[in-house]
Design an enzyme around this catalytic site. Structure first.
Site, PDB file in Angstrom:
ATOM      1  N   TYR A 144      19.919 -23.923  12.596  1.00  0.00           N
ATOM      2  CA  TYR A 144      20.288 -22.948  13.628  1.00  0.00           C
ATOM      3  C   TYR A 144      21.707 -23.223  14.089  1.00  0.00           C
ATOM      4  CZ  TYR A 144      20.071 -20.290  18.033  1.00  0.00           C
ATOM      5  OH  TYR A 144      20.292 -19.399  19.064  1.00  0.00           O
ATOM      6  N   ASP A 239      27.755 -28.875  12.317  1.00  0.00           N
ATOM      7  CA  ASP A 239      27.324 -28.356  13.606  1.00  0.00           C
ATOM      8  C   ASP A 239      26.649 -29.509  14.336  1.00  0.00           C
ATOM      9  OD1 ASP A 239      26.058 -27.302  15.760  1.00  0.00           O
ATOM     10  OD2 ASP A 239      25.083 -25.662  14.688  1.00  0.00           O
ATOM     11  N   LYS A 267      25.661 -28.529  24.178  1.00  0.00           N
ATOM     12  CA  LYS A 267      24.639 -29.380  24.794  1.00  0.00           C
ATOM     13  C   LYS A 267      25.236 -30.594  25.534  1.00  0.00           C
ATOM     14  CE  LYS A 267      21.070 -27.186  22.221  1.00  0.00           C
ATOM     15  NZ  LYS A 267      21.014 -26.675  20.887  1.00  0.00           N
TER      16      LYS A 267
HETATM   17  C1  LIG Z   1      21.509 -25.183  20.459  1.00  0.00           C
HETATM   18  C2  LIG Z   1      22.242 -25.099  19.186  1.00  0.00           C
HETATM   19  C3  LIG Z   1      23.238 -24.137  18.960  1.00  0.00           C
HETATM   20  C4  LIG Z   1      23.502 -23.025  19.925  1.00  0.00           C
HETATM   21  O1  LIG Z   1      23.973 -23.467  21.137  1.00  0.00           O
HETATM   22  P1  LIG Z   1      23.827 -22.504  22.426  1.00  0.00           P
HETATM   23  O2  LIG Z   1      24.532 -23.263  23.505  1.00  0.00           O
HETATM   24  O3  LIG Z   1      22.375 -22.329  22.651  1.00  0.00           O
HETATM   25  O4  LIG Z   1      24.505 -21.226  22.103  1.00  0.00           O
HETATM   26  C5  LIG Z   1      23.960 -24.215  17.800  1.00  0.00           C
HETATM   27  N1  LIG Z   1      23.732 -25.167  16.891  1.00  0.00           N
HETATM   28  C6  LIG Z   1      22.783 -26.103  17.057  1.00  0.00           C
HETATM   29  C7  LIG Z   1      22.600 -27.152  16.031  1.00  0.00           C
HETATM   30  C8  LIG Z   1      21.992 -26.089  18.192  1.00  0.00           C
HETATM   31  O5  LIG Z   1      21.019 -26.985  18.329  1.00  0.00           O
END
Ligand SMILES: *Cc1c(COP(=O)(O)O)cnc(C)c1O
Length: 428
Positions: A144, A239, A267
């Site tokens: 994701y 990511d 995060k």
């Molecule tokens: C949570 C998450 C996102 C998206 O971040 P948001 O602040 O919710 O837009 C992207 N990549 C990873 C790996 C994530 O866990």
């Protein structure tokens, strides 16, 4: 457990907010039942509107790595708020946090702050495309990267448990530029690179996946991707929205000793306020506006409250690197406890863990990619989730999510959790 007030609040919310929530996973669709409403949180505990106290294993999906309402962060935000909350004009603190992040993370010269992980990944891909002059990207099934169009192709957790891996509203034109590979399968990536030679801008992945449960890169996988990227002239994007400032001071790049070309954060970097960021070496970052032609902007980017929370959080982690070891030890302790009680209950399971990320899958096959993660018994997970909630433990409300430990958890909390698992597993 009483849910009366939460239930009433959810009913009211559904009248005015689609599904009653501002992010789908919160609606409990993957586990059934209704969400609890949080009134406040402190340290490792959530207190809901009905007066229940819960041990929290999601930590706001990662950011609250030192526990809720961590005093230095709260103090910094309160002090800043009194001096004005947004200017749209530069502030010194933006440089301070940038400088600190650049010193903590390997292989980056500059960093740009945005407001979410979604924005970070979306902008990183635009930068990769602008830098390479190529259109296509490779992503992995089950990873994701936020909800921007290019990524809503087999996107893990929320999107998967929601049964809409390819969301309506994402055009065919956009979807055709996102190629899908299997996690932990280098030969699959190589085939895609070969079949689309000269057209691929970047490979993006979660270096440790956390959105299809916790999936650990097999030995040689990340190294192999780095090599393939070098051979085919493709940028490697890590990511690290989940793993950054969680698995180590310098994230997965440091942990695995692999250099990515662009790194995305979210995060933890915001300490609980809406912050994302992306970073790279000068050669790449200097392509970004106003220095270069790749456009990216944000009215509230670098917002003083968000920067105060983020800077304080990063400083805490930088000044106390023993936190990472402490988190790893606590998670390993929980892991050992879970193995014992799940064995005693004769439940079929697989546990994946790395550092302070851990997930329990109700299958006895190895869980190494999206397909194997999807084989987990979702009905068993639902019962497990609700059983744990009744015992006073808040787990992620989906079988496709990693648990995130926070350092405010005590060994008593972990023992309480292990005992709760013993009770719940006995009834599965
Ligand atoms: C949570 C998450 C996102 C998206 O971040 P948001 O602040 O919710 O837009 C992207 N990549 C990873 C790996 C994530 O866990």
């Amino acid at each position: 457990m009483i849910y009366k007030r939460s239930s009433a609040l959810f009913a009211e919310a559904q009248k005015y907010i689609p599904g009653g929530v501002n992010s789908p996973v919160r609606a409990f669709n993957a586990v059934g039942g209704e969400p609890i409403y949080v009134k406040e949180a402190k340290g490792a505990y959530l207190y809901d509107e009905d007066g229940n106290k819960l041990i929290d294993y999601i930590a706001s999906w990662g950011p609250m790595i030192l526990g809720h309402a961590h005093k230095p962060v709260v103090d910094a935000v309160v002090a800043k708020a009194q001096k004005g909350t947004s200017f749209g004009i530069p502030t010194e603190m933006e440089t301070e946090i940038a400088k600190l992040a650049v010193s903590m993370v390997p292989n980056i010269d500059k960093i740009r702050f945005v407001n979410s992980g979604t924005e970070a990944c979306m902008s990183a891909v635009r930068l990769a495309r602008g830098y390479t002059g190529k259109d296509k990207i490779i992503k992995f099934a089950g990873c994701y990267h936020g909800h921007s169009d290019s990524f809503l192709i087999q996107a893990g957790s929320g999107a998967v448990t929601f049964g809409s891996p390819n969301s309506p509203g994402v055009t065919q034109g956009t979807a055709k530029d996102t190629l899908l590979a299997r996690y932990n399968d280098l030969s699959n990536v190589k085939e895609l690179l070969e079949a689309n030679k000269g057209e691929i801008a970047a490979i993006i992945l979660e270096p440790v996946a956390g959105n299809m449960g916790c999936i650990i890169p097999e030995s040689g996988f990340l190294e192999g991707l780095r090599e393939l990227c070098d051979v085919y002239g493709v940028l490697l994007i890590f990511d690290e929205v989940m793993t950054g400032f969680r698995l180590a001071r310098g994230g997965a790049q440091e942990l695995f000793n692999i250099k990515a070309d662009i790194v995305c954060f979210g995060k933890v970097i915001g300490g609980g306020l809406p912050v994302g960021a992306f970073a790279a070496r000068n050669e790449i970052m200097n392509h970004l506006a106003p220095l270069g032609p790749v456009y990216q902007a944000g009215t509230l980017s670098g917002n003083p409250l968000a920067m105060a929370a983020g800077l304080t959080m990063l400083s805490e982690l930088n000044d106390h690197p023993e936190v990472f070891k402490s988190l790893e030890e606590k998670t390993a302790y929980l892991h050992r406890g879970l193995i014992k009680v799940l064995n005693d209950a004769e439940v079929t399971y697989t546990i994946n863990r790395l550092g302070s990320m851990i997930s329990v899958h109700f299958t006895d096959d190895k869980v190494v990619d999206f397909e194997s993660s999807a084989k987990g018994n979702n009905d068993t997970f639902k019962k497990f989730f609700h059983g744990m909630l009744t015992e006073g433990v808040y787990l992620p409300p989906s079988a496709f999510e990693s648990w995130f430990l926070n350092d405010a958890l005590s060994y008593d909390d972990l023992d309480f959790t292990i005992n709760a698992v013993a009770k719940v597993a006995g009834a599965l």
